[in-house]
Design an enzyme around this catalytic site. Structure first.
Site, PDB file in Angstrom:
ATOM      1  N   CYS A 114       0.915  -1.279   0.035  1.00 53.17           N
ATOM      2  CA  CYS A 114       0.107   0.069   0.005  1.00 53.17           C
ATOM      3  C   CYS A 114       0.918   1.269   0.120  1.00 53.17           C
ATOM      4  O   CYS A 114       0.635   2.375  -0.752  1.00 53.17           O
ATOM      5  CB  CYS A 114      -0.923   0.047   1.288  1.00 53.17           C
ATOM      6  SG  CYS A 114      -1.835   1.724   1.532  1.00 53.17           S
ATOM      7  N   CYS A 119      -1.660   1.842  -3.087  1.00 53.00           N
ATOM      8  CA  CYS A 119      -2.650   2.707  -2.823  1.00 53.00           C
ATOM      9  C   CYS A 119      -1.804   4.109  -2.834  1.00 53.00           C
ATOM     10  O   CYS A 119      -2.438   5.186  -3.635  1.00 53.00           O
ATOM     11  CB  CYS A 119      -3.195   2.600  -1.312  1.00 53.00           C
ATOM     12  SG  CYS A 119      -3.600   1.008  -1.092  1.00 53.00           S
ATOM     13  N   LYS A 127      -0.036   5.469  -6.104  1.00 55.21           N
ATOM     14  CA  LYS A 127      -0.959   5.502  -6.970  1.00 55.21           C
ATOM     15  C   LYS A 127      -1.951   6.452  -6.978  1.00 55.21           C
ATOM     16  O   LYS A 127      -2.217   7.500  -7.786  1.00 55.21           O
ATOM     17  CB  LYS A 127      -2.005   4.106  -6.821  1.00 55.21           C
ATOM     18  CG  LYS A 127      -3.114   4.117  -7.910  1.00 55.21           C
ATOM     19  CD  LYS A 127      -4.312   4.586  -7.592  1.00 55.21           C
ATOM     20  CE  LYS A 127      -4.895   4.400  -6.291  1.00 55.21           C
ATOM     21  NZ  LYS A 127      -5.518   2.882  -6.146  1.00 55.21           N
ATOM     22  N   TYR A 137      -8.906  -3.438 -11.038  1.00 59.13           N
ATOM     23  CA  TYR A 137      -8.797  -2.087 -10.308  1.00 59.13           C
ATOM     24  C   TYR A 137      -7.553  -1.428 -11.030  1.00 59.13           C
ATOM     25  O   TYR A 137      -7.568  -0.095 -11.236  1.00 59.13           O
ATOM     26  CB  TYR A 137      -8.353  -2.068  -8.883  1.00 59.13           C
ATOM     27  CG  TYR A 137      -9.590  -2.549  -8.061  1.00 59.13           C
ATOM     28  CD1 TYR A 137      -9.926  -1.549  -7.136  1.00 59.13           C
ATOM     29  CD2 TYR A 137     -10.010  -3.762  -7.667  1.00 59.13           C
ATOM     30  CE1 TYR A 137     -11.064  -1.911  -6.210  1.00 59.13           C
ATOM     31  CE2 TYR A 137     -11.242  -4.098  -6.937  1.00 59.13           C
ATOM     32  CZ  TYR A 137     -11.485  -3.289  -6.096  1.00 59.13           C
ATOM     33  OH  TYR A 137     -12.578  -3.358  -5.143  1.00 59.13           O
ATOM     34  N   GLU A 178      -7.408   2.044 -13.259  1.00 59.20           N
ATOM     35  CA  GLU A 178      -6.732   3.187 -12.574  1.00 59.20           C
ATOM     36  C   GLU A 178      -5.476   3.818 -13.455  1.00 59.20           C
ATOM     37  O   GLU A 178      -5.419   4.945 -13.736  1.00 59.20           O
ATOM     38  CB  GLU A 178      -6.322   2.916 -11.227  1.00 59.20           C
ATOM     39  CG  GLU A 178      -7.338   2.717 -10.161  1.00 59.20           C
ATOM     40  CD  GLU A 178      -7.291   2.256  -8.960  1.00 59.20           C
ATOM     41  OE1 GLU A 178      -5.984   1.672  -8.539  1.00 59.20           O
ATOM     42  OE2 GLU A 178      -8.086   2.308  -7.854  1.00 59.20           O
ATOM     43  N   HIS A 190     -26.752  21.713  -0.288  1.00 54.93           N
ATOM     44  CA  HIS A 190     -26.735  22.476  -1.627  1.00 54.93           C
ATOM     45  C   HIS A 190     -25.806  23.492  -1.777  1.00 54.93           C
ATOM     46  O   HIS A 190     -25.557  24.199  -0.945  1.00 54.93           O
ATOM     47  CB  HIS A 190     -28.135  23.005  -1.738  1.00 54.93           C
ATOM     48  CG  HIS A 190     -28.308  23.395  -3.196  1.00 54.93           C
ATOM     49  ND1 HIS A 190     -28.509  22.448  -4.171  1.00 54.93           N
ATOM     50  CD2 HIS A 190     -28.635  24.486  -3.571  1.00 54.93           C
ATOM     51  CE1 HIS A 190     -28.647  23.255  -5.582  1.00 54.93           C
ATOM     52  NE2 HIS A 190     -28.622  24.469  -5.038  1.00 54.93           N
ATOM     53  N   GLU A 218     -25.752  15.690  -2.545  1.00 54.22           N
ATOM     54  CA  GLU A 218     -27.160  15.960  -2.428  1.00 54.22           C
ATOM     55  C   GLU A 218     -28.024  14.852  -3.016  1.00 54.22           C
ATOM     56  O   GLU A 218     -29.030  14.594  -2.699  1.00 54.22           O
ATOM     57  CB  GLU A 218     -27.664  17.239  -2.459  1.00 54.22           C
ATOM     58  CG  GLU A 218     -27.469  17.836  -3.784  1.00 54.22           C
ATOM     59  CD  GLU A 218     -27.864  19.412  -3.749  1.00 54.22           C
ATOM     60  OE1 GLU A 218     -29.058  19.568  -3.153  1.00 54.22           O
ATOM     61  OE2 GLU A 218     -27.297  20.074  -4.664  1.00 54.22           O
TER      62      GLU A 218
HETATM   63  P1  NDP Z   1      -8.353  -7.429 -10.157  1.00 53.16           P
HETATM   64  O1  NDP Z   1      -8.739  -8.847  -9.383  1.00 53.16           O
HETATM   65  O2  NDP Z   1      -8.942  -6.055  -9.731  1.00 53.16           O
HETATM   66  O3  NDP Z   1      -8.629  -7.828 -11.905  1.00 53.16           O
HETATM   67  C1  NDP Z   1      -8.100  -8.664 -12.319  1.00 53.16           C
HETATM   68  C2  NDP Z   1      -8.337  -8.311 -13.939  1.00 53.16           C
HETATM   69  O4  NDP Z   1      -7.462  -9.522 -14.704  1.00 53.16           O
HETATM   70  C3  NDP Z   1      -9.839  -8.886 -14.216  1.00 53.16           C
HETATM   71  O5  NDP Z   1     -10.232  -8.233 -15.219  1.00 53.16           O
HETATM   72  C4  NDP Z   1      -9.698 -10.432 -14.811  1.00 53.16           C
HETATM   73  O6  NDP Z   1     -10.709 -10.707 -15.532  1.00 53.16           O
HETATM   74  C5  NDP Z   1      -8.365 -10.285 -15.488  1.00 53.16           C
HETATM   75  N1  NDP Z   1      -7.567 -11.579 -15.160  1.00 53.16           N
HETATM   76  C6  NDP Z   1      -7.473 -12.401 -14.293  1.00 53.16           C
HETATM   77  N2  NDP Z   1      -6.777 -13.322 -14.555  1.00 53.16           N
HETATM   78  C7  NDP Z   1      -6.377 -13.290 -15.906  1.00 53.16           C
HETATM   79  C8  NDP Z   1      -5.555 -14.101 -16.723  1.00 53.16           C
HETATM   80  N3  NDP Z   1      -4.908 -15.361 -16.128  1.00 53.16           N
HETATM   81  N4  NDP Z   1      -5.407 -13.614 -17.891  1.00 53.16           N
HETATM   82  C9  NDP Z   1      -5.984 -12.379 -18.323  1.00 53.16           C
HETATM   83  N5  NDP Z   1      -6.558 -11.756 -17.590  1.00 53.16           N
HETATM   84  C10 NDP Z   1      -7.012 -12.233 -16.477  1.00 53.16           C
HETATM   85  O7  NDP Z   1      -6.802  -7.425  -9.972  1.00 53.16           O
HETATM   86  P2  NDP Z   1      -5.870  -6.155  -9.975  1.00 53.16           P
HETATM   87  O8  NDP Z   1      -4.404  -6.789 -10.398  1.00 53.16           O
HETATM   88  O9  NDP Z   1      -6.297  -4.979 -10.748  1.00 53.16           O
HETATM   89  O10 NDP Z   1      -5.856  -5.788  -8.525  1.00 53.16           O
HETATM   90  C11 NDP Z   1      -5.498  -6.605  -7.754  1.00 53.16           C
HETATM   91  C12 NDP Z   1      -6.097  -6.524  -6.291  1.00 53.16           C
HETATM   92  O11 NDP Z   1      -5.520  -5.472  -5.665  1.00 53.16           O
HETATM   93  C13 NDP Z   1      -7.741  -6.135  -6.468  1.00 53.16           C
HETATM   94  O12 NDP Z   1      -8.281  -7.357  -6.526  1.00 53.16           O
HETATM   95  C14 NDP Z   1      -7.892  -5.217  -5.450  1.00 53.16           C
HETATM   96  O13 NDP Z   1      -8.122  -5.965  -4.090  1.00 53.16           O
HETATM   97  C15 NDP Z   1      -6.385  -4.620  -4.953  1.00 53.16           C
HETATM   98  N6  NDP Z   1      -6.294  -3.345  -5.628  1.00 53.16           N
HETATM   99  C16 NDP Z   1      -7.357  -2.342  -4.731  1.00 53.16           C
HETATM  100  C17 NDP Z   1      -7.236  -1.307  -5.227  1.00 53.16           C
HETATM  101  C18 NDP Z   1      -8.441  -0.183  -4.868  1.00 53.16           C
HETATM  102  O14 NDP Z   1      -8.794  -0.382  -3.512  1.00 53.16           O
HETATM  103  N7  NDP Z   1      -8.690   0.934  -5.380  1.00 53.16           N
HETATM  104  C19 NDP Z   1      -6.537  -0.599  -6.415  1.00 53.16           C
HETATM  105  C20 NDP Z   1      -5.523  -1.591  -6.831  1.00 53.16           C
HETATM  106  C21 NDP Z   1      -5.621  -2.669  -6.260  1.00 53.16           C
HETATM  107  P3  NDP Z   1     -12.094 -11.396 -15.393  1.00 53.16           P
HETATM  108  O15 NDP Z   1     -12.843 -10.402 -14.803  1.00 53.16           O
HETATM  109  O16 NDP Z   1     -12.552 -12.231 -16.386  1.00 53.16           O
HETATM  110  O17 NDP Z   1     -11.908 -12.146 -14.294  1.00 53.16           O
END
Ligand code: NDP
Length: 448
Positions: A43, A48, A51, A178, A182, A437, A442
């Site tokens: 983080c 976080c 980012k 995510y 982002e 407001h 709101e």
């Molecule tokens: P996420 O789990 O958010 O998303 C993963 C994405 O990758 C999905 O779109 C998924 O598709 C795709 N995917 C998964 N496996 C494969 C694969 N083998 N090949 C191709 N595509 C794949 O992962 P992130 O890496 O973005 O983030 C990791 C974690 O970190 C998040 O789950 C979150 O918990 C945390 N995080 C939180 C943030 C916040 O709170 N703002 C910011 C950044 C990270 P599909 O939908 O088809 O499964």
């Protein structure tokens, strides 16, 4: 006093580990932490915090454009990535220092070394030194997953993205979660051409479909290229340093950087866990009970390494609950219901509770209320970007079971809305609240 060197030995000084160390130390436990990278964890060091600073930095691109309609004469804007990068990395180092100080103030001994488990009560450091502890807490987090694709070594992950030498002109981002959304916003605002590639036909699975649909439309309107149902078959590096992404499902794409953001894998390899008898799930996460105890009674785990909800505030709550329960004599349980979350995209998304689809499945009849509006700042700026707010209400009880927002400052607004959902307030309570407001928030009390 036990015969162990420490009452608690924590592996990993990230959000969960540092909170557990500080609280256990405050209860008088003799605590040590081993950290092989930097104190602060994902983080603070490569997640976080940096980012969010990049999100702030990138938003100036639109703010400076919009300023003209508010009477400001802004000379031609120019962005210097190196300045922002170095300022962000400086801030990260400052926070790392503060985290270290916090541990020191609670008499926690910090070993800047890798630690592995060599028994139910024993740890060995990279230096070869062996120590014992009454309890061991594994809080080593997770790391970016990478696919098994030829040339993947030319790609970067969220670990490297904060250190880029220069701002790339063309970026391909793999994933639709995510990090992908982002950084699609961040790179786009910094002037790069962004192509986001996801394996399925949607992004941000788990978020309300209408809200996600709005983000897709806005992203495409801004100029972010989105490719669905597509996968990488190889990444070839050319002589000029550019990368050709060989694709299945769409045309090949040329890029200067390829960022993989396809989820995170628990960091459990080589830690001696299985040898010590700790059971892992199929994806390598440590399986724990509701006290964070693994299959070995003296070994516990919190945070992303358990792969429950991979969010910093959840890891912090878990670290706190672990320390309160094991060293403070309080039986604390984390409530995983109503955890608010945000995607810091451009514009951001925020949500708490059930989506419309989830609510229909679980509750039967639900009512939804939506407000689809152009924030007044966007109206004056001539920016044709609409926000969407949505309430999901249980028809039987009138409880608001979900709030879903996309629009400026949605995460800031959501933290207060999450209290209302957590407190199980009814739609009638929202209606009875006087609007503040003029605000965007709101709309939450004006939907009829
Ligand atoms: P996420 O789990 O958010 O998303 C993963 C994405 O990758 C999905 O779109 C998924 O598709 C795709 N995917 C998964 N496996 C494969 C694969 N083998 N090949 C191709 N595509 C794949 O992962 P992130 O890496 O973005 O983030 C990791 C974690 O970190 C998040 O789950 C979150 O918990 C945390 N995080 C939180 C943030 C916040 O709170 N703002 C910011 C950044 C990270 P599909 O939908 O088809 O499964």
């Amino acid at each position: 006093m036990s015969n162990f060197d420490f009452d608690l030995f924590i592996i990993g000084a990230g959000s969960g580990g540092v909170r557990a160390a500080r609280i256990a130390g405050a209860y008088g436990a003799r605590v040590a932490v081993a950290e092989e990278h930097r104190v602060g964890g994902t983080c603070v060091i490569r997640g976080c915090v940096p980012k969010k600073l990049l999100v702030y930095g990138s938003h100036f691109a639109e703010d400076l454009d919009d300023a003209a309609m508010f009477g400001w004469d802004v000379p031609e804007k120019r962005f210097d990535w190196a300045v922002l990068r170095d300022n962000v990395l400086g801030e990260v180092s400052r926070l790392e220092g503060l985290y270290g100080e916090t541990l020191g103030n609670h008499d926690v001994q910090v070993f800047k070394d890798r630690a592995v488990i060599t028994g139910p009560n024993q740890i060995r450091l990279g230096s070869g030194r062996t120590m014992t502890a009454g309890k061991i807490l594994v809080a080593v987090g997770a790391r970016p997953a990478l696919p098994d694709v030829p040339g993947v070594e030319h790609a970067i992950t969220s670990n490297e993205v904060f250190h880029l030498e220069r701002m790339p002109r063309r970026v391909v981002i793999a994933g639709g979660g995510y990090i992908a959304n982002e950084f699609a916003g961040i790179f786009h605002q910094f002037g790069a051409h962004v192509t986001l590639v996801n394996r399925s036909d949607t992004i941000l699975r788990g978020y309300d479909e209408q809200i996600v649909d709005r983000l897709v439309k806005i992203s495409i309107a801004k100029g972010i290229d989105m490719r669905f149902n597509s996968a990488f078959s190889a990444i070839d590096k050319q002589e000029d340093g550019s990368l050709i992404c060989r694709m299945n499902g769409c045309d090949d794409i040329i890029a200067d950087e390829v960022l993989f953001a396809i989820g995170r894998t628990p960091n459990t390899e080589g830690l001696g866990l299985q040898e010590a008898g700790v059971k892992l799930s199929d994806n390598g996460a440590i399986i724990v009970d509701d006290e964070y105890r693994s299959s070995v009674p003296t070994i516990f785990a919190v945070g992303d390494v358990t792969d429950r909800i991979q969010l910093t505030p959840v890891a912090i709550r878990e670290g706190q609950a672990f320390a309160d329960t094991q060293f403070g004599g309080k039986k604390i349980r984390v409530d995983y219901g109503c955890v608010p979350s945000s995607v810091f995209s451009h514009p951001p998304i925020a949500a708490v509770g059930l989506t419309e689809g989830q609510a229909k499945n679980r509750l039967g009849t639900v009512r939804t209320y939506t407000s689809d509006f152009r924030p007044m700042k966007n109206v004056l700026a001539g920016r044709n970007e609409r926000s969407l707010y949505k309430l999901v209400v249980d028809d039987g009880s009138d409880e608001v079971v979900g709030v879903h927002l996309i629009g400026p400052d949605a995460p800031e607004i959501m933290q207060a809305a999450a209290i209302a959902v957590k407190a199980r307030l009814k739609k009638a309570d929202f209606d009875a609240t006087v609007a503040l407001h003029p605000t965007m928030a709101e709309e939450l009390v004006l939907m009829r």
